[in-house]
Write a protein that holds these residues in place. Structure first.
Motif, short mmCIF file in Angstrom:
data_model
loop_
_atom_site.label_atom_id
_atom_site.label_comp_id
_atom_site.label_asym_id
_atom_site.label_seq_id
_atom_site.Cartn_x
_atom_site.Cartn_y
_atom_site.Cartn_z
N THR A 13 -21.56 -71.89 77.19
CA THR A 13 -21.03 -72.44 78.44
C THR A 13 -19.78 -73.22 78.11
OG1 THR A 13 -22.26 -74.50 78.21
CG2 THR A 13 -23.38 -72.70 79.37
N ALA A 14 -19.09 -73.72 79.11
CA ALA A 14 -17.89 -74.54 78.87
C ALA A 14 -18.24 -75.76 78.02
CB ALA A 14 -17.27 -74.96 80.19
N GLU A 15 -19.34 -76.40 78.32
CA GLU A 15 -19.73 -77.60 77.56
C GLU A 15 -20.06 -77.24 76.11
OE1 GLU A 15 -23.49 -80.40 77.90
OE2 GLU A 15 -21.96 -80.96 79.39
N THR A 16 -20.78 -76.14 75.90
CA THR A 16 -21.12 -75.72 74.54
C THR A 16 -19.87 -75.36 73.75
OG1 THR A 16 -23.21 -74.85 75.40
CG2 THR A 16 -22.59 -74.19 73.19
N LEU A 17 -18.92 -74.67 74.40
CA LEU A 17 -17.66 -74.33 73.74
C LEU A 17 -16.90 -75.59 73.35
CD1 LEU A 17 -15.57 -72.27 72.80
CD2 LEU A 17 -14.68 -72.23 75.15
N ALA A 18 -16.84 -76.56 74.24
CA ALA A 18 -16.18 -77.83 73.94
C ALA A 18 -16.85 -78.53 72.76
CB ALA A 18 -16.16 -78.73 75.17
N GLU A 19 -18.17 -78.48 72.70
CA GLU A 19 -18.90 -79.09 71.58
C GLU A 19 -18.62 -78.37 70.27
OE1 GLU A 19 -22.94 -79.19 73.00
OE2 GLU A 19 -22.54 -80.92 74.29
N LEU A 20 -18.46 -77.03 70.30
CA LEU A 20 -18.10 -76.29 69.10
C LEU A 20 -16.73 -76.73 68.59
CD1 LEU A 20 -19.20 -72.63 69.95
CD2 LEU A 20 -20.15 -74.10 68.16
N ILE A 21 -15.78 -76.92 69.50
CA ILE A 21 -14.43 -77.32 69.14
C ILE A 21 -14.41 -78.77 68.63
CG2 ILE A 21 -12.10 -77.77 70.03
CD1 ILE A 21 -12.69 -75.47 72.07
N ILE A 32 -14.08 -72.30 81.37
CA ILE A 32 -13.48 -71.57 80.26
C ILE A 32 -12.43 -70.62 80.81
CG2 ILE A 32 -13.90 -69.91 78.41
CD1 ILE A 32 -16.80 -70.96 78.30
N GLU A 33 -11.29 -70.56 80.12
CA GLU A 33 -10.21 -69.65 80.52
C GLU A 33 -9.72 -68.90 79.29
OE1 GLU A 33 -7.12 -71.48 82.77
OE2 GLU A 33 -8.52 -72.67 83.95
N GLU A 48 -9.93 -71.06 76.04
CA GLU A 48 -9.42 -72.42 76.23
C GLU A 48 -10.35 -73.15 77.18
OE1 GLU A 48 -4.98 -73.16 76.53
OE2 GLU A 48 -5.63 -73.25 78.62
N VAL A 49 -10.61 -74.42 76.90
CA VAL A 49 -11.43 -75.25 77.77
C VAL A 49 -10.92 -76.69 77.75
CG1 VAL A 49 -13.15 -75.78 75.97
CG2 VAL A 49 -13.82 -75.88 78.38
N THR A 56 -12.16 -92.12 78.16
CA THR A 56 -10.73 -92.40 78.32
C THR A 56 -9.81 -91.28 77.83
OG1 THR A 56 -10.66 -93.48 76.17
CG2 THR A 56 -11.09 -94.89 78.10
N GLU A 57 -10.38 -90.13 77.46
CA GLU A 57 -9.56 -89.08 76.87
C GLU A 57 -9.88 -87.71 77.48
OE1 GLU A 57 -8.28 -87.60 72.41
OE2 GLU A 57 -10.18 -88.59 72.67
N PHE A 58 -8.84 -86.93 77.76
CA PHE A 58 -8.98 -85.54 78.20
C PHE A 58 -8.25 -84.66 77.21
CE2 PHE A 58 -7.72 -81.70 80.41
CZ PHE A 58 -8.92 -81.32 80.99
N VAL A 59 -8.92 -83.63 76.71
CA VAL A 59 -8.39 -82.77 75.67
C VAL A 59 -8.48 -81.32 76.13
CG1 VAL A 59 -8.78 -81.97 73.30
CG2 VAL A 59 -9.08 -84.37 73.85
N VAL A 60 -7.50 -80.51 75.75
CA VAL A 60 -7.60 -79.07 75.92
C VAL A 60 -7.85 -78.49 74.53
CG1 VAL A 60 -6.44 -76.93 76.59
CG2 VAL A 60 -6.11 -79.01 77.94
N GLY A 61 -8.95 -77.76 74.40
CA GLY A 61 -9.30 -77.16 73.12
C GLY A 61 -9.24 -75.65 73.20
#
Length: 75
Positions: A13-21, A32-33, A48-49, A56-61
């Motif tokens: 999922t988007a959250e799982t992908l973000a956790e992998l990154i 996810i895109e 990309e997600v 306090t932080e937003f990241v594109v991974g």
């Protein structure tokens, strides 16, 4: 709403992908895109997600669907 995608042979999922990154849990993740690039290591497709690793932080991974390569635009 984010769709599940296959990354390195498993559904994420988007959250799982973000956790992998990120390498750890994240607070929130957007959908996810497809990234407009190929993986620099293996030439595979890159996803990309956008996510918040902290309040306090937003990241594109970005993460390759076929190998371990990933990167973020964060510090």
């Amino acid at each position: 709403m984010s769709e599940n995608r296959v990354v390195q042979g498993r559904m994420v999922t988007a959250e799982t992908l973000a956790e992998l990154i990120e390498g750890e849990s994240v607070m929130e993740a957007e959908s996810i895109e497809e990234a407009d690039r190929a993986c620099p290591d293996c030439g595979g497709s890159v996803l990309e997600v956008g996510y918040m690793p902290s309040v306090t932080e937003f990241v594109v991974g970005r993460k390759c669907q076929d190998c371990d390569w990933s990167e973020t635009d964060g510090d």
